[in-house]
Design a protein around this motif. Structure first.
Motif, PDB file in Angstrom:
ATOM      1  N   ALA A  56      42.010  41.926  28.190  1.00 16.01           N
ATOM      2  CA  ALA A  56      40.779  42.433  28.171  1.00 16.01           C
ATOM      3  C   ALA A  56      39.756  41.513  28.070  1.00 16.01           C
ATOM      4  O   ALA A  56      38.727  41.752  28.917  1.00 16.01           O
ATOM      5  CB  ALA A  56      40.588  42.994  26.729  1.00 16.01           C
ATOM      6  N   ALA A  57      39.860  40.178  27.552  1.00 16.75           N
ATOM      7  CA  ALA A  57      38.893  39.088  27.912  1.00 16.75           C
ATOM      8  C   ALA A  57      38.629  38.710  29.105  1.00 16.75           C
ATOM      9  O   ALA A  57      37.682  38.417  29.607  1.00 16.75           O
ATOM     10  CB  ALA A  57      39.264  38.019  26.949  1.00 16.75           C
ATOM     11  N   VAL A  58      39.755  38.494  30.016  1.00 12.09           N
ATOM     12  CA  VAL A  58      39.687  38.170  31.369  1.00 12.09           C
ATOM     13  C   VAL A  58      39.129  39.178  32.102  1.00 12.09           C
ATOM     14  O   VAL A  58      38.128  38.879  32.984  1.00 12.09           O
ATOM     15  CB  VAL A  58      41.291  37.948  31.778  1.00 12.09           C
ATOM     16  N   ARG A  59      39.300  40.256  31.930  1.00  9.46           N
ATOM     17  CA  ARG A  59      38.600  41.704  32.615  1.00  9.46           C
ATOM     18  C   ARG A  59      37.204  41.702  32.339  1.00  9.46           C
ATOM     19  O   ARG A  59      36.274  41.973  33.390  1.00  9.46           O
ATOM     20  CB  ARG A  59      39.175  42.879  32.109  1.00  9.46           C
ATOM     21  N   LEU A  60      36.781  41.467  31.036  1.00  8.83           N
ATOM     22  CA  LEU A  60      35.463  41.339  30.780  1.00  8.83           C
ATOM     23  C   LEU A  60      34.436  40.039  31.385  1.00  8.83           C
ATOM     24  O   LEU A  60      33.243  39.938  31.563  1.00  8.83           O
ATOM     25  CB  LEU A  60      34.923  41.462  29.390  1.00  8.83           C
ATOM     26  N   ALA A  61      35.331  38.875  31.667  1.00 11.15           N
ATOM     27  CA  ALA A  61      34.670  37.949  32.314  1.00 11.15           C
ATOM     28  C   ALA A  61      34.207  38.000  33.456  1.00 11.15           C
ATOM     29  O   ALA A  61      34.646  38.461  34.449  1.00 11.15           O
ATOM     30  CB  ALA A  61      35.400  36.682  32.041  1.00 11.15           C
ATOM     31  N   PRO A  62      33.324  37.405  34.006  1.00 14.44           N
ATOM     32  CA  PRO A  62      32.991  37.336  35.551  1.00 14.44           C
ATOM     33  C   PRO A  62      34.077  36.657  36.380  1.00 14.44           C
ATOM     34  O   PRO A  62      34.730  35.560  36.043  1.00 14.44           O
ATOM     35  CB  PRO A  62      31.728  36.203  35.576  1.00 14.44           C
ATOM     36  N   ARG A  63      34.214  37.556  37.604  1.00 11.90           N
ATOM     37  CA  ARG A  63      35.434  37.073  38.298  1.00 11.90           C
ATOM     38  C   ARG A  63      35.243  35.663  38.747  1.00 11.90           C
ATOM     39  O   ARG A  63      34.460  35.594  39.357  1.00 11.90           O
ATOM     40  CB  ARG A  63      35.725  38.222  39.283  1.00 11.90           C
ATOM     41  N   GLY A  64      36.336  34.868  38.699  1.00 14.73           N
ATOM     42  CA  GLY A  64      36.445  33.754  39.161  1.00 14.73           C
ATOM     43  C   GLY A  64      35.530  32.443  38.567  1.00 14.73           C
ATOM     44  O   GLY A  64      35.502  31.385  38.981  1.00 14.73           O
ATOM     45  N   ASP A  65      35.072  33.070  37.387  1.00 12.89           N
ATOM     46  CA  ASP A  65      34.216  32.157  36.600  1.00 12.89           C
ATOM     47  C   ASP A  65      34.275  32.281  35.234  1.00 12.89           C
ATOM     48  O   ASP A  65      33.512  32.488  34.443  1.00 12.89           O
ATOM     49  CB  ASP A  65      32.758  32.412  36.862  1.00 12.89           C
ATOM     50  N   GLU A  66      35.569  32.344  34.669  1.00 10.79           N
ATOM     51  CA  GLU A  66      36.080  32.857  33.485  1.00 10.79           C
ATOM     52  C   GLU A  66      36.015  31.822  32.396  1.00 10.79           C
ATOM     53  O   GLU A  66      35.924  32.156  31.123  1.00 10.79           O
ATOM     54  CB  GLU A  66      37.592  33.396  33.485  1.00 10.79           C
TER      55      GLU A  66
END
Length: 416
Positions: A337-347
């Motif tokens: 869930a955290a990775v999905r909420l982070a901006p893609r490619g800039d996590e």
């Protein structure tokens, strides 16, 4: 064509270039498991430092490392997650090497700071690495399988540390620490061999991510707060129950060992098949069920003291099994869930903040539980309130609410 292992029974598809990452996890975590149970004993018995001084030094070093969480997020952005994993291993090896020089509050605090700084960097770099090497459909399998590997290797390392101490005595403490240093260095070598994309994915966000941006993201911070509060429950099997059973209820020291063994065993046996079984559930449903299960476990914990003396150990084992089940489904799901909420490619900066979910409780929890043992009923009530607050924070941040993430819609993954 790249060599890809098929994904079966909840095991992620792993290319030949990414297999060194899994080898690095096995070596690094087994080395940590070998020494971590003996860390305070190392200073007390091997270095002849009072436990109060050693414990204070470790706590001070750990707390100071939290100041560098924003720096760790930025470093992942600048040099990439792979390089940061290598730097993390180097810092950890250096810090544990300084343990041999730890003879007072300052030197112990510095050594612990180096180790914990490496952990802070690892916490930012590792989820970002998974986001680079795994497809969207494989994220959950990757995090679940890695949690399985880490828990299994920690358990094996802990058993090995007990055996080493029994065979070699006090000298075994120095051997365990030396092996831990070596394992960090060897792990760094395997990370270097992995093939991890060095550039962000094509849908790179125009605005660079920052820790401040993560802190202002309400949905993301709801997840962080919820999981941080929930993590207080994970301290019960390893910190609270040994004190309650042995010191408070005068049970045999055999029972805490069984509780910890059951915790490791449940996660090792159920992590992969259970993750596959619930893979069709929404992440929100999984997390709510984990929170509810943790609440049931705490309510069960409150009954241990009033249970018959002969049944107290068995009830504690049941608590350990319930919490292990909640933990094994909650941690990987929250990471996805955290990775999905982070901006893609800039996590990186988001993941630097997210690591608070696994570090705050372990930094302050032992002291709270130590004082709380004077009034166990109040302690269980406090932990129960933490779990209830975790549920409230989760509900407030559920994805279906009309709340926009600071990231633009094209740079954010689905969170449903």
């Amino acid at each position: 064509m790249p060599d890809i292992r098929s994904s079966r029974f909840g095991v992620p598809a792993v290319s030949a270039g990414n297999r060194p990452l899994l080898v690095a996890i096995v070596i690094d975590t087994a080395g940590a498991g070998l020494f971590l149970p003996l860390s305070l004993l190392f200073f007390a018995a091997y270095q002849h430092v009072p436990t109060a001084v050693a414990g204070s030094g470790i706590t001070i070093g750990s707390l100071l490392s939290f100041l560098f969480i924003p720096t760790c997020g930025r470093l992942v952005q600048r040099v990439g997650p792979q390089s940061c994993l290598v730097i993390s291993n180097a810092l950890t090896a250096l810090g544990y090497g300084f343990y041999f020089l730890g003879t007072n509050l300052i030197t112990i605090g510095f050594a612990a700071f180096m180790v914990m700084l490496g952990d802070r960097l690892y916490g930012a770099a590792w989820p970002t690495t998974v986001a680079r090497v795994a497809t969207d459909d494989e994220l959950a399998r990757w995090f679940s399988f890695v949690n399985f590997l880490k828990t299994t290797c920690l358990g094996i390392g802990s058993i090995a540390s007990t055996t080493l101490l029994a065979l070699a005595g006090i000298k075994g403490l120095g051997v365990a620490l030396g092996l831990n240093v070596v394992s960090s260095m060897v792990s760094a070598g395997f990370v270097l061999r992995a093939r991890i994309p060095k550039t962000p994915r094509p849908s790179q966000t125009e605005q660079r991510s920052t820790p401040g941006r993560a802190l202002r993201d309400r949905r993301f911070m709801s997840l962080v707060v919820s999981q941080t509060l929930l993590s207080a429950a994970w301290l019960i099997p390893t910190v609270a129950l040994p004190l309650l059973l042995v010191e408070g209820l005068h049970q045999s020291p055999f029972w805490p060992t069984v509780v910890v063994a059951v915790r490791y065993g449940v996660i090792a046996l159920l992590q992969v098949p259970l993750a596959e079984r619930i893979s069709s559930w929404s992440r929100s449903r999984i997390l709510l069920n984990a929170i509810a299960l943790a609440g049931i476990a705490i309510a069960t914990t409150a009954t241990i003291s009033s249970a018959p003396h002969s049944a107290q150990g068995g009830v504690a084992v049941l608590v350990g099994a319930l919490l292990a089940t909640a933990e094994l489904v909650s941690k990987p799901t929250a990471s996805v869930a955290a990775v999905r909420l982070a901006p893609r490619g800039d996590e990186g900066p988001y993941m630097a903040v997210f690591q608070l979910t696994g570090t705050v409780a372990y930094a302050v929890g032992p002291a709270v539980i130590g004082f709380g043992m004077g009034n166990p009923s109040l302690l269980w009530l406090g932990l129960g309130c933490c779990v209830a607050a975790s549920a409230a924070a989760h509900v407030l941040g559920r994805p279906h609410r009309p709340q926009r993430n600071p990231a633009t819609p094209t740079t954010e993954r689905s969170t449903s």
